[in-house]
Scaffold this active site. Structure first.
Site, PDB file in Angstrom:
ATOM      1  N   GLU A 274      -9.118  -6.838 -13.376  1.00  0.00           N
ATOM      2  CA  GLU A 274     -10.293  -7.339 -12.671  1.00  0.00           C
ATOM      3  C   GLU A 274     -10.534  -6.613 -11.362  1.00  0.00           C
ATOM      4  O   GLU A 274      -9.642  -5.982 -10.800  1.00  0.00           O
ATOM      5  CB  GLU A 274     -10.147  -8.831 -12.384  1.00  0.00           C
ATOM      6  CG  GLU A 274      -9.022  -9.185 -11.421  1.00  0.00           C
ATOM      7  CD  GLU A 274      -8.925 -10.674 -11.144  1.00  0.00           C
ATOM      8  OE1 GLU A 274      -9.972 -11.300 -10.857  1.00  0.00           O
ATOM      9  OE2 GLU A 274      -7.805 -11.215 -11.213  1.00  0.00           O
TER      10      GLU A 274
ATOM     11  N   GLU B 271     -12.488 -21.045 -11.729  1.00  0.00           N
ATOM     12  CA  GLU B 271     -11.403 -20.595 -10.855  1.00  0.00           C
ATOM     13  C   GLU B 271     -11.876 -20.762  -9.416  1.00  0.00           C
ATOM     14  O   GLU B 271     -12.109 -19.796  -8.699  1.00  0.00           O
ATOM     15  CB  GLU B 271     -11.017 -19.137 -11.135  1.00  0.00           C
ATOM     16  CG  GLU B 271      -9.705 -18.755 -10.450  1.00  0.00           C
ATOM     17  CD  GLU B 271      -9.492 -17.255 -10.379  1.00  0.00           C
ATOM     18  OE1 GLU B 271      -8.326 -16.830 -10.401  1.00  0.00           O
ATOM     19  OE2 GLU B 271     -10.474 -16.505 -10.277  1.00  0.00           O
TER      20      GLU B 271
END
Length: 260
Positions: free
Chosen positions: A142, A239
């Site tokens: 990521e 998240e």
């Protein structure tokens, strides 16, 4: 969308092993954990099975990254330490039957070394993908915004696509975090609409505070619709850092929420 809850940031009102049941009671049938290594494999498997949830993603251990260091995955001198971290991760990932493992590139704190760090990261990413493919586990990586994590090597959407092109591995996809990319001013609409085949996992939080949907200025409902209309068929992970008790921050889920 297939939703999951991040147990590292959410339901932190209780210890990790109790968060599985909390998430299930609130309507999540899947969870992810950034670093599950504080608990034993047996403890985690039991908590997962009792709560009847899937664990869809964990990270490879990242050394000192979360305390301001460079981490493991990109540091040329730490390839053996990364190998050990990957071995530990595979033990956990296979026992928990995860669908994906995320590799955090980490920081480069010396500009002159950046090219070596990129080479090391891409080599580690490729060998991780090889190792995880044997267990039919997807490898993701990521981009993280440099406001929250200064010096993070992979921090732009373009980095995601260029790394994938260079590594060119069938078992590597991008983990696309709406919060991090919005913080960097990226074109989320374009990426979600045109790159869905290159994305293996999606995460979200509102921005700039990284709280639950509705606490910032990010049009998450619109992006959720784009995701639903795209070819992406993976999980979309909440998240975020709840601004109050986690159960009280789930109105965005609508009828999925179950009484606590």
């Amino acid at each position: 969308m297939k939703l999951c809850a991040n147990l590292s940031l959410m339901f932190t009102e209780v210890p990790l092993l109790e968060r599985f049941a909390k998430a299930r009671a609130c309507g999540f049938d899947a969870v992810e954990i950034q670093f599950p290594y504080e608990a034993s494999i047996d403890e985690l498997v039991k908590a997962k099975n009792v709560a009847q949830v899937e664990v869809v993603l964990i990270n490879v251990p990242a050394g000192d990254l979360m305390t301001g260091g460079e981490g493991l995955a990109s540091v040329p001198e730490l390839t053996e330490e990364y190998s050990q971290a990957l071995a530990q991760c595979i033990e956990y990932a296979t026992a928990l039957n995860v669908k994906a493992v995320n590799v955090l590139a980490g920081r480069c704190l010396t500009a002159e070394q950046e090219s070596k760090y990129w080479q090391t990261f891409e080599w580690n990413l490729s060998r991780t993908a090889d190792a995880l493919a044997e267990h039919k586990i997807l490898t993701t990586f990521e981009a993280i915004n440099t406001k929250d994590m200064p010096g993070f090597l992979v921090h732009r959407a373009e980095h995601l696509w260029s790394v994938m092109s260079r590594v060119n591995h069938p078992n590597v996809k991008a983990q696309y975090d709406l919060y991090h990319m919005a913080m960097m001013g990226e074109n989320l609409w374009h990426d979600l609409s045109t790159r869905s085949d290159q994305i293996g996992h999606i995460q979200f939080a509102d921005m700039p505070g990284r709280g639950e949907p509705g606490t910032g200025g990010l049009a998450l409902k619109q992006f959720f619709q784009i995701i639903e209309d795209s070819t992406y068929d993976g999980y979309v992970a909440a998240e975020y850092k709840p601004t109050q008790q986690t159960e009280k921050t789930l109105n965005w889920m609508g009828p999925r929420v179950m009484p606590s």
